[in-house]
Design an enzyme around this catalytic site. Structure first.
Site, PDB file in Angstrom:
ATOM      1  N   HIS A  80       0.825  -1.209   0.000  1.00 46.02           N
ATOM      2  CA  HIS A  80       0.000   0.000   0.000  1.00 46.02           C
ATOM      3  C   HIS A  80       0.861   1.263   0.000  1.00 46.02           C
ATOM      4  CE1 HIS A  80      -3.815   1.911   0.421  1.00 46.02           C
ATOM      5  NE2 HIS A  80      -3.537   2.447   1.579  1.00 46.02           N
ATOM      6  N   HIS A 127     -10.494   3.396  -0.709  1.00 44.37           N
ATOM      7  CA  HIS A 127     -10.681   3.032   0.701  1.00 44.37           C
ATOM      8  C   HIS A 127     -11.570   1.798   0.766  1.00 44.37           C
ATOM      9  CE1 HIS A 127      -9.650   5.733   4.335  1.00 44.37           C
ATOM     10  NE2 HIS A 127      -8.584   5.338   3.701  1.00 44.37           N
ATOM     11  N   ASN A 128     -11.165   0.768   0.035  1.00 45.36           N
ATOM     12  CA  ASN A 128     -12.022  -0.406  -0.114  1.00 45.36           C
ATOM     13  C   ASN A 128     -12.151  -1.212   1.167  1.00 45.36           C
ATOM     14  OD1 ASN A 128     -11.988   0.465  -2.724  1.00 45.36           O
ATOM     15  ND2 ASN A 128     -10.504  -1.042  -3.434  1.00 45.36           N
TER      16      ASN A 128
END
Ligand SMILES: Nc1ncnc2c1ncn2[C@@H]1O[C@H](COP(=O)(O)OP(=O)(O)O)[C@@H](O)[C@H]1O
Ligand SMILES: [Mg+2]
Lengths: 738, 89, 221, 89
Positions: free
Chosen positions: A54, A100-101
């Protein structure tokens, strides 16, 4: 959580706690070798944060490198908080997308809300005033309470944050498919406007300059959020989560206004600005130092804290929201501290820029981490294997043939499909008009936002049809770019740039990695031809639940520039008696379409073709016609094909149509790309026909009756506008209430 | 008939922006002795149930599943027996 | 002749209001709610937004801002005091207008154009209107006007109801969208006329609102 | 140090849209015995004061002036003595 004193470097090694944090044995060994000693607990923690996918993009970077991101407009490409494009008059537009899953699945309201907060910080940390937010959402089918709960929470979260901070949410898209049931997608995009002289970068230059922490206090929110977002989801471990991040739009409004004021009034003493996003203070501070080729020395006792007894590990990895870092010239700090104090915000000097290239953290008068900055910020790259997915090899070439025995009912069913039906019952919760600059509101193709004090306006849209990518990742990705551009063009604006949100499954699966590479290729190819560089974006991998990956879903966010806002065109028919034309050829394009999904419950077969040249030609044609003010309305054709396009133009204009075509009626549902429908007033008909020649075909007239008719070569379709529109308008809310 | 009074508060590590803003407003209004403010929710629910155990189980069940957000909130409740049309407060 | 637009921490329609006033030639400036003096101003505007995050209750914390004593003074002096959306909520909390704005009847924020009926055309806020019904955007989650029956009767009898919704979007009592005080100088409404002044945004039904106010301020000069 | 727990509810005559929505959601979830739901606010405030009388007066004062809107809301509260850093719930 243990304190550092309790866990020795040897214990870290022996317990392999680093594995839980996402570091592999090889990575850990590399750290040991490079430091020439065992890393302590805090150091191991910061490597795991910085080397998560990320934050580091270690798995996607080899592919992202190929993105084309330079042309005459690009002032800032990928690598900073957001990309920047020149739009003339010394102004620039800044934009980026963020996903922002996972947070939104766990906690829909706060997950979506903090997504909006985060992307806005990316924009104003560049020195730009945010002017708009868009979203791109995917949910499971609307047939169960859990999905309803996620939809309601996500919509309320975007509204709750965006409305309160006062940045309009002007557009977006929402799709529904079972593959997203356990892994919804919540992508948000923000657009900002700036004077070119106010540009800021996130760099920590100049030995001795101060690092100033601004905004909310640090709590234990989202500790390890970055590693969390980089790990697959399993329903079994759903409850195994870190403290949820809670957004405070009120505080962010104060931070935003004060930051923009600081940029306006004190750009001479501000060296760099960086928001704290994934991996919080750690990634913002180390990246600023690394980009400037410097080192950094932080005293963690100075960090404003909301909770007691926080450890260095927690302080560095916390993802508390609404926090920023400023680098300010030595000796000039007070001006900045005072400015934030006046806005009632915490602002504290927490460290200094050094010239030794070290990342050094102090806590309680001890050095708790001391590692090379560049090593920390450059995770070892991974070249992963890729292979074409099995499923693609066996797709049949034949196109699906829609069943149109009961044509009228088929159309009514189609307009009630959640993916086709109006999303206004959801987006009406967003304040789309605050700042009073919204020229074309949500509900059309692209949204248009004017730039006050000029004749210019910016068009913006988000698009992707993941079903196409599922059948052909490369061509599907091209079609996403093409659709975004058509939406921009339909307002009269010229597309100028792209941000993306690459939502994929696990890159460790070679088939998924292949999809990612192919999608990037496709985006690139068409972007070059459209002259829309990819200036920013976001990657979200590991979108899988219990081993099932989502469809490859690369959201395309696109911005266009309209130099004369008075030329703006809308989708709605304007006057009865205007002629309706279709631009572009229609072919048997049915695999991956909404009608296939509706009638067979699945999508299958080889994707229909896409022709780059036709796409570009047709877009240019529409822009030329708008430039000459020949068009009363413009709407691009996408999901649902010609029938849906006609209906939407009718609904938006409160007028009907009488159409005659020599196609058979199943072609009404074909989703052949590169098409528009336009309406033309009688006095412009000749000029229009001269301009377009063979490229457009007249198919009918706008009427002011309730009845809408289409005479195809095999059937006569008659629909009541009111009845049809009610289904289109209410279908989503009916399903949500059911 | 049972009356459940349910008190919902944030879990300790969750940010409570409202509480902070209210606290600083109180301080500005010269209520200087205030050291902490938190705002939660308060529900009064009237329900029928076989007995106290059943009522307790039901309150727990719907509070967990609907009234609170288990990620961020926690709660306690009191249960009392009331007449059909008794005023609550 | 000068107008102040009050910026509370969390106000977000302050510039929209400022630009609308300036477009109509009104000399206006933004004034922080930290100020406590409005002597230099002839009219005061409380814009929309989320003052203090609207935490606790809309307008509840804002009513204690330093500026509010001066706003009350200005109202008592007969100056025009106008609250839009959050500004209306603050005026009711501060007691300058009766009643309270509550959570919408179907909870949730709504942003859309609504039809308003001009209930009293003879006010400082409506005298330039030549139609009986206009379209103005709303954007609120707490616009459900509540007042007790006696207060509602009084509002009706004194013609203090200035705008009513043609189709009630939020549950407001008596379909109330905007009211004024008895004296006619303090006014609040939930819809946003400042978002409907510019032809390029597709709606100019807010223009007569500002024209009315302009002529009122000039007449008072 | 005192801890005031303040329970704010709507006055009986006031429609409580949130309570209504919750009630119908509960009914849809098959909690059928539920006859009334009201949602209010719950505050926990820690304050220093000379004695119980002073604390009581202070809580009344700031609740009346800030925490509630007297048009529509009413409240009751409990006061207890707590240590500086005691957990509240
Ligand atoms: N989540 C959303 N937020 C805001 N606007 C939305 C959202 N979803 C759809 N819209 C708006 O609805 C309109 C139609 O959307 P869509 O069907 O995706 O258009 P298209 O097919 O032209 O891409 C657009 O104006 C879009 O901005
Ligand atoms: Mg479109």
């Amino acid at each position: 959580m243990h304190s550092d004193n309790e866990i020795t470097p040897e214990m870290v090694r022996d317990s392999k706690i680093y594995q839980q944090w996402g570091l592999t044995d090889t990575e850990y060994q590399l750290i040991v070798d490079t430091l020439d000693r065992l890393p302590n607990y805090t150091e191991t923690g910061i490597f795991s944060g910085m080397w998560s996918e990320h934050v580091s993009y270690k798995k996607s970077k080899p592919i992202l490198r190929h993105f084309w991101s330079t042309n005459e407009r690009v002032l800032q490409g990928p690598g900073e908080g957001a990309g920047i494009l020149d739009i003339g008059d010394n102004q620039a537009v800044v934009f980026k997308a963020e996903s922002h899953n996972h947070p939104s699945f766990v906690e829909p309201y706060e997950g979506a809300a903090t997504g909006v907060g985060g992307i806005l910080r990316d924009i104003f940390s560049m020195g730009a005033q945010p002017i708009a937010v868009l979203d791109s959402l995917r949910f499971g089918e609307l047939d169960n309470a859990h999905t309803h709960h996620i939809v309601d929470g996500v919509i309320a979260g975007i509204a709750g944050y965006g409305n309160a901070i006062g940045i309009p949410t002007v557009g977006g898209e929402i799709g529904f498919d079972p593959v997203y049931a356990g892994n919804p997608l919540v992508n948000v995009m923000a657009v900002g406007l700036m004077d070119q002289k106010g540009m800021q970068v996130g760099q920590a230059k100049g030995v001795g300059n101060s690092i100033i922490y601004v905004g909310a206090k640090t709590g234990r929110d989202g500790i390890n959020g970055a590693s969390f977002a980089s790990a697959e989801f399993s329903t079994e471990h759903e409850s195994d989560r870190s403290a949820v991040q809670v957004g405070d739009p009120f505080l962010e409004k104060l931070v935003m206004d004060a930051t923009l004021q600081a940029v306006r009034d004190h750009s001479d003493i501000i060296v760099g600005i960086q928001d704290m996003g994934a991996a919080g203070l750690l990634s913002s501070s180390s990246e600023m130092a690394s980009k400037a080729g410097m080192g950094i020395d932080l005293d963690l006792n100075q960090v404003p804290q909301r909770e007691t007894a926080m450890t260095p590990y927690e302080l560095m990895l916390s993802e508390s929201q609404e926090r920023m870092l400023f680098v300010v010239k030595k000796g000039e700090e007070q001006v900045i501290l005072d400015l934030f104090k006046k806005a009632n915000l915490d602002a504290v000097i927490i460290g200094r820029v050094t010239d030794d290239g070290r990342y050094r953290l102090r806590f309680n008068d001890q050095v708790v981490a001391d590692v090379p900055v560049d090593f920390l910020t450059h995770a070892p790259k991974q070249d992963l294997p890729m292979v074409a997915p099995q499923r693609l090899a066996i797709l049949k070439a034949d196109q699906f043939v829609p069943d149109v025995t009961d044509l009228k009912q088929t159309v009514l069913d189609l307009v009630g499909q959640p993916t086709i039906a109006s999303k206004s019952d959801l987006f009406r919760h967003f304040d789309s008009q605050v700042r009073a600059d919204t020229v074309i509101k949500p509900g059309g193709d692209a949204t248009l936002v004017r730039i006050r004090g000029t004749k210019k306006a910016l068009a913006m849209t988000t698009d992707v049809n993941a079903r196409y990518l599922y059948l052909n990742p490369k061509v599907g990705a091209k079609m996403a770019v093409a659709e975004a551009a058509r939406n921009i063009v339909a307002t009269g604006a010229t597309p100028i740039g792209i941000t993306d949100g690459l939502n994929f499954g696990s890159p460790d699966n070679p088939e998924v990695y292949y999809e990612l590479a192919q999608a990037v290729d496709g985006i690139n190819e068409l972007a070059k031809q459209l002259n829309t560089p990819i200036i920013s974006g976001n990657v979200s991998l590991y979108n899988e639940t219990d081993g099932q990956a989502i469809y490859p879903t690369p959201m395309i966010g696109m911005v266009g520039l309209l130099t004369d806002v008075s030329k703006a065109t809308r989708i709605g028919f304007q006057n009865a008696g205007d002629s309706i034309y279709i631009i572009g050829e229609t072919s048997a394009s049915f695999n991956g379409t909404e009608i296939q999904k509706m009638q067979t419950g699945t999508i299958d077969g080889q994707l229909f073709e896409f022709n780059d040249h036709d796409e570009i030609t047709n877009q240019k044609l529409v822009l030329a016609a708008i430039e000459q003010s020949l068009l009363a309305s413009v709407h691009d054709l996408s999901e649902g094909g010609l029938i849906v396009g006609l209906l939407e133009s009718a609904f938006a204009g409160h007028l009907s149509f009488n159409v005659v075509t020599d196609m058979t009626s199943e072609f009404l549902f074909a989703e052949t790309p590169s098409r528009f429908i336009v309406s033309v007033a009688p006095q412009n008909r000749d000029a229009f026909e001269k301009l377009v020649g063979e490229s457009a075909q007249k198919i009918g007239e706008v009427s002011d009756e309730d009845q809408m008719t289409i005479q195809s070569s095999d059937q006569l379709l008659q629909l009541s506008r009111q009845e049809t529109q009610t289904i289109y308008q209410e279908s989503i809310s009916w399903r949500l209430k059911a | 008939m049972y009356l459940a009074k349910i008190y919902v508060t944030y879990k300790p590590s969750i940010l409570d922006p409202q509480g902070e803003v209210i606290k600083s407003a109180l301080t500005r209004l010269d209520y200087t002795g205030i050291s902490q403010v938190s705002q939660g929710k308060y529900f009064e629910v009237k329900l029928d149930a076989r007995d106290v155990e059943a009522a307790t189980a039901e309150v727990k069940s719907f509070t967990d599943s609907l009234l609170i957000n288990q990620n961020t909130e926690t709660y306690r409740f009191d249960l009392s027996i009331v007449n059909e049309d008794e005023a609550t407060l | 002749m000068k107008a102040a637009v009050i910026r509370f921490p969390g106000s977000n329609c302050d510039f929209d209001m400022l630009y609308a006033l300036q477009d109509f030639g009104i000399d206006a400036e933004i004034l922080s709610a930290d100020n406590n003096d409005l002597n230099d101003f002839d009219a005061v505007f409380l814009p929309g937004g989320f003052a203090y995050g609207d935490y606790l209750r809309t307008g509840a914390i804002a009513k204690f801002s330093p500026i509010m004593a001066a706003v009350i003074q200005a109202a008592n002096d007969g100056k025009l005091v106008v609250g839009v959306c959050n500004g209306f909520q603050i005026l009711t909390e501060a007691g300058l207008l009766p009643g309270q704005l509550q959570v919408n009847k179907v909870p949730g924020f709504i942003c859309e154009d609504v039809e308003l009926l001009i209930e009293n055309p003879n006010t400082a806020f409506t005298n330039a209107y030549e139609t009986e019904s206009i379209m103005i955007p709303i954007a609120h989650g707490e616009g459900n006007y509540y007042a007790d029956d006696a207060t509602l009767a009084q509002l009706e009898d004194n013609h203090q109801i200035v705008f009513r919704y043609a189709q009630n979007p939020n549950g407001s009592a008596h379909d109330i969208a905007g009211i004024m005080n008895e004296r006619g100088n303090v006014f609040g409404m939930m819809p946003h006329p400042e978002r409907a002044v510019d032809a390029v945004t597709g709606n100019v039904d807010g223009q007569p609102f500002f024209k009315s106010i302009l002529s009122e301020i000039i007449a008072g000069d």
